[in-house]
Write an enzyme that holds these catalytic residues in place. Structure first.
Site, PDB file in Angstrom:
ATOM      1  N   GLU A 291       0.827  -1.206   0.000  1.00  0.00           N
ATOM      2  CA  GLU A 291       0.000   0.000   0.000  1.00  0.00           C
ATOM      3  C   GLU A 291       0.864   1.260   0.000  1.00  0.00           C
ATOM      4  O   GLU A 291       0.509   2.266  -0.622  1.00  0.00           O
ATOM      5  CB  GLU A 291      -0.947  -0.002   1.207  1.00  0.00           C
ATOM      6  CG  GLU A 291      -2.058  -1.031   1.124  1.00  0.00           C
ATOM      7  CD  GLU A 291      -2.910  -0.842  -0.125  1.00  0.00           C
ATOM      8  OE1 GLU A 291      -3.400   0.279  -0.351  1.00  0.00           O
ATOM      9  OE2 GLU A 291      -3.086  -1.825  -0.871  1.00  0.00           O
ATOM     10  N   TRP A 294       1.651   1.663  -3.482  1.00  0.00           N
ATOM     11  CA  TRP A 294       0.552   2.259  -4.257  1.00  0.00           C
ATOM     12  C   TRP A 294       0.590   3.773  -4.118  1.00  0.00           C
ATOM     13  O   TRP A 294       0.351   4.510  -5.074  1.00  0.00           O
ATOM     14  CB  TRP A 294      -0.765   1.683  -3.764  1.00  0.00           C
ATOM     15  CG  TRP A 294      -1.977   2.142  -4.504  1.00  0.00           C
ATOM     16  CD1 TRP A 294      -2.898   3.057  -4.084  1.00  0.00           C
ATOM     17  CD2 TRP A 294      -2.425   1.706  -5.803  1.00  0.00           C
ATOM     18  NE1 TRP A 294      -3.890   3.225  -5.028  1.00  0.00           N
ATOM     19  CE2 TRP A 294      -3.623   2.402  -6.098  1.00  0.00           C
ATOM     20  CE3 TRP A 294      -1.935   0.795  -6.733  1.00  0.00           C
ATOM     21  CZ2 TRP A 294      -4.333   2.215  -7.282  1.00  0.00           C
ATOM     22  CZ3 TRP A 294      -2.640   0.614  -7.913  1.00  0.00           C
ATOM     23  CH2 TRP A 294      -3.814   1.319  -8.185  1.00  0.00           C
ATOM     24  N   TRP A 322     -21.517  10.073 -20.430  1.00  0.00           N
ATOM     25  CA  TRP A 322     -21.997  10.225 -19.063  1.00  0.00           C
ATOM     26  C   TRP A 322     -23.476  10.596 -19.072  1.00  0.00           C
ATOM     27  O   TRP A 322     -23.969  11.228 -20.003  1.00  0.00           O
ATOM     28  CB  TRP A 322     -21.192  11.291 -18.330  1.00  0.00           C
ATOM     29  CG  TRP A 322     -19.721  11.014 -18.233  1.00  0.00           C
ATOM     30  CD1 TRP A 322     -18.720  11.671 -18.881  1.00  0.00           C
ATOM     31  CD2 TRP A 322     -19.093   9.997 -17.452  1.00  0.00           C
ATOM     32  NE1 TRP A 322     -17.494  11.137 -18.560  1.00  0.00           N
ATOM     33  CE2 TRP A 322     -17.701  10.097 -17.683  1.00  0.00           C
ATOM     34  CE3 TRP A 322     -19.565   9.003 -16.591  1.00  0.00           C
ATOM     35  CZ2 TRP A 322     -16.772   9.258 -17.064  1.00  0.00           C
ATOM     36  CZ3 TRP A 322     -18.639   8.157 -15.971  1.00  0.00           C
ATOM     37  CH2 TRP A 322     -17.261   8.286 -16.215  1.00  0.00           C
ATOM     38  N   ASN A 359     -11.304   2.210   2.881  1.00  0.00           N
ATOM     39  CA  ASN A 359     -10.830   2.128   1.496  1.00  0.00           C
ATOM     40  C   ASN A 359     -11.660   1.172   0.643  1.00  0.00           C
ATOM     41  O   ASN A 359     -11.941   1.462  -0.528  1.00  0.00           O
ATOM     42  CB  ASN A 359      -9.360   1.683   1.465  1.00  0.00           C
ATOM     43  CG  ASN A 359      -8.794   1.734   0.060  1.00  0.00           C
ATOM     44  OD1 ASN A 359      -8.741   2.795  -0.547  1.00  0.00           O
ATOM     45  ND2 ASN A 359      -8.396   0.588  -0.481  1.00  0.00           N
ATOM     46  N   TRP A 377     -16.423  10.890 -13.178  1.00  0.00           N
ATOM     47  CA  TRP A 377     -15.535  10.654 -12.042  1.00  0.00           C
ATOM     48  C   TRP A 377     -15.018  11.959 -11.455  1.00  0.00           C
ATOM     49  O   TRP A 377     -14.723  12.046 -10.255  1.00  0.00           O
ATOM     50  CB  TRP A 377     -14.364   9.762 -12.460  1.00  0.00           C
ATOM     51  CG  TRP A 377     -13.457  10.344 -13.518  1.00  0.00           C
ATOM     52  CD1 TRP A 377     -13.585  10.202 -14.867  1.00  0.00           C
ATOM     53  CD2 TRP A 377     -12.308  11.177 -13.309  1.00  0.00           C
ATOM     54  NE1 TRP A 377     -12.588  10.879 -15.516  1.00  0.00           N
ATOM     55  CE2 TRP A 377     -11.775  11.484 -14.591  1.00  0.00           C
ATOM     56  CE3 TRP A 377     -11.666  11.671 -12.190  1.00  0.00           C
ATOM     57  CZ2 TRP A 377     -10.640  12.277 -14.764  1.00  0.00           C
ATOM     58  CZ3 TRP A 377     -10.527  12.457 -12.343  1.00  0.00           C
ATOM     59  CH2 TRP A 377     -10.029  12.751 -13.620  1.00  0.00           C
ATOM     60  N   TRP A 400      -9.768   7.607  -8.425  1.00  0.00           N
ATOM     61  CA  TRP A 400     -10.973   7.830  -9.205  1.00  0.00           C
ATOM     62  C   TRP A 400     -10.808   7.379 -10.654  1.00  0.00           C
ATOM     63  O   TRP A 400     -11.724   6.792 -11.246  1.00  0.00           O
ATOM     64  CB  TRP A 400     -11.392   9.303  -9.129  1.00  0.00           C
ATOM     65  CG  TRP A 400     -12.192   9.550  -7.893  1.00  0.00           C
ATOM     66  CD1 TRP A 400     -11.765  10.055  -6.701  1.00  0.00           C
ATOM     67  CD2 TRP A 400     -13.578   9.244  -7.715  1.00  0.00           C
ATOM     68  NE1 TRP A 400     -12.788  10.093  -5.791  1.00  0.00           N
ATOM     69  CE2 TRP A 400     -13.922   9.611  -6.394  1.00  0.00           C
ATOM     70  CE3 TRP A 400     -14.570   8.721  -8.540  1.00  0.00           C
ATOM     71  CZ2 TRP A 400     -15.216   9.447  -5.881  1.00  0.00           C
ATOM     72  CZ3 TRP A 400     -15.853   8.557  -8.037  1.00  0.00           C
ATOM     73  CH2 TRP A 400     -16.167   8.920  -6.725  1.00  0.00           C
TER      74      TRP A 400
END
Length: 494
Positions: A291, A294, A322, A359, A377, A400
């Site tokens: 993590e 990440w 969209w 998360n 988004w 996102w």
């Protein structure tokens, strides 16, 4: 030794493992510790409301720590270059030190400031306090940036023992006497107006304690091994690989806001892991260290693709259809946690109340917005930016775009999270949903994640009438999933 230096605090609000601070203390007789409040220079990504609340607490904690060591924090407002030039002229400071930021706006500003101050005869130094590796240090074999996390982390983690050997710098036991400053740009912390005028922040105050001391305490409790930490085998890190996915249990580190504001650094976290397990490659720590990787990947992408804060990395998604009908009303329902989907609503209410969201649930609510509601988004990223205490431009952008399917490391297929299945798998007894959606507290476990599927009599015995006590679903999950897949089909070969 030069007489006076300025240490410019930004999002490195700590004394431990602060390379710019350590360098200034080692090289100069007097060090002025400065924070400049200039949110316009971060536009369009100035801190949101929840982040401003955290910043107030973090600056207050930092000033307290500095005063305990014989110094204090000077807070100033105004254009950063002008403030630095003015204070350096007034104090005779010959050097300015800071730790690097990686957001597009601050990178450009800092480069300009460094050139301007050097032209005035000052020595300027910037250091890395936020990352294990600089974003420009890791490139593919062809010299291009990484776009796939697994390949990035394989390269970045190829020498984890070397990263561990890069030991964090200790906090100075005492601080050198700051020079006297009397300037119109100096202000008190309260004058920054970081706290809300309408007191909506009680939930944040109940959940969080900003500051370096709180960050270190939280890290030691999570990792274990410290005298005041849980007994061996009971710290959250021991079961993190499984516990991090269960929103109803305290299985995550809750360190993200502390990391964002630089109240603790990743090198310190690796050092605590090594102290606890003897190695940062210990199996119990592997998932958490990934993590951290990440987080590194997010900064790598933002550095190399700064346009992705608002523009999809995958250019095909510029044509994504969209939803436009009722978009404003659907977005407002999602923001308030009134979608009629319990796991989504629980996450959005947790976010509003605490400034944070688990998360696993972040992925679910983001998928629901972009896939089931088919709303952009960017609208979700904007809402998270204003409501998260850990709102970080790199992490927010990566997260996102990953969920929307338009960013780096996207799945080979168009992933749509099913919020019912996610709830049944990761919150099987509905503990998380019942906490944040108390109107559903008496709904039986087998219907807690889809109350619309429960017989009317069962809902009635639980005191729930859909449309009165809890909303009907905004959209049909199965149908909206097919519509999202069809929308993707319309652009995937563009």
């Amino acid at each position: 030794m030069p007489d006076t230096a300025i240490l410019w605090f930004r999002r490195d609000l700590r004394l431990d493992d602060n390379p710019a601070l350590s360098r200034a203390m080692a090289e100069c007789e007097r060090v002025l510790l400065l924070y400049i409040h200039a949110p316009a220079e971060e536009s369009p990504w100035a801190p949101g409301a929840a982040a401003r609340w955290w910043l107030h607490g973090s600056l207050r904690a930092l000033d307290h720590d500095l005063r305990e060591r014989g110094s204090r924090l000077l807070i100033a407002t105004g254009e950063s270059l002008a403030v630095l030039a003015r204070i350096s002229a007034q104090t005779g400071a010959a050097r300015v030190y800071w730790n690097r930021l990686y957001d597009p706006a601050t990178r450009a500003r800092d480069a300009h400031i460094k050139l301007a101050l050097r032209a005035q005869g000052l020595r300027c130094e910037s250091h890395n306090a936020a990352l294990l590796r600089e974003p420009w240090d890791l490139l593919t074999g062809t010299g291009s940036p990484y776009k796939v996390y697994s390949a990035f982390w394989r390269k970045a983690s190829s020498d984890l023992s070397g990263l561990a050997a890069n030991a964090p710098l200790p906090a100075p036991a005492g601080l050198k006497r700051p020079p006297a400053v009397d300037t119109p740009v100096q202000v008190e912390l309260d004058a920054l107006g970081l706290l809300p005028r309408i007191p909506w922040d009680q939930g944040l105050a109940a959940r969080w304690q900003p500051g370096e001391s709180a960050a270190l305490a939280r890290a030691r409790c999570f990792i274990g091994g410290a005298p005041d930490a849980p007994p061996p085998g009971t710290a959250a890190l021991d079961g993190y690989a499984q516990g991090r996915d269960l929103p109803g249990q305290p299985g995550t580190s809750s360190l993200s806001p502390h990391l964002h504001f630089g109240e603790i650094g990743p090198r310190r976290l690796l050092a605590l892991i090594e102290q606890r397990y003897g190695s940062i490659t210990a199996p119990a720590a592997e998932a958490f260290v990934r993590e951290l990787g990440w987080r590194e990947f997010a900064h790598h992408l933002l550095y190399h693709f700064p346009h992705t804060t608002t523009t999809p990395l995958d250019p095909r998604f510029a044509r994504f259809p969209w939803r436009t009908a009722d978009a404003a009303a659907l977005l407002a329902a999602w923001q308030r946690g009134h979608t009629g989907v319990p796991l989504v609503d629980a996450g959005m209410r947790e976010l509003w109340h605490t400034g944070w969201m688990h998360n696993r649930v972040r992925m679910v609510v983001a998928s629901y917005l972009t896939k089931n509601l088919r709303l952009p988004w960017q609208a979700g990223a904007d809402w998270f930016w204003d409501t998260l205490v850990d709102a970080d431009l790199a992490a927010n952008t990566l997260g996102w775009q990953w969920i929307a399917g338009c960013g780096a490391d996207a799945a080979p297929y168009f992933r749509v999270f099913n919020p019912v299945r996610q709830g049944e798998r990761f919150d099987p007894r509905g503990d998380y949903v019942r906490r944040w959606c108390p109107e559903l507290a008496r709904v039986p476990d087998r219907f807690i994640h889809q109350p619309w599927a429960a017989p009317t009599a069962i809902l009635g015995s639980a005191g729930v009438v859909l449309g009165r006590d809890y909303p009907h679903p905004l959209v049909d999950l199965a149908r909206s999933r097919l519509e999202a897949l069809a929308a993707f089909d319309s652009i995937k070969t563009a």
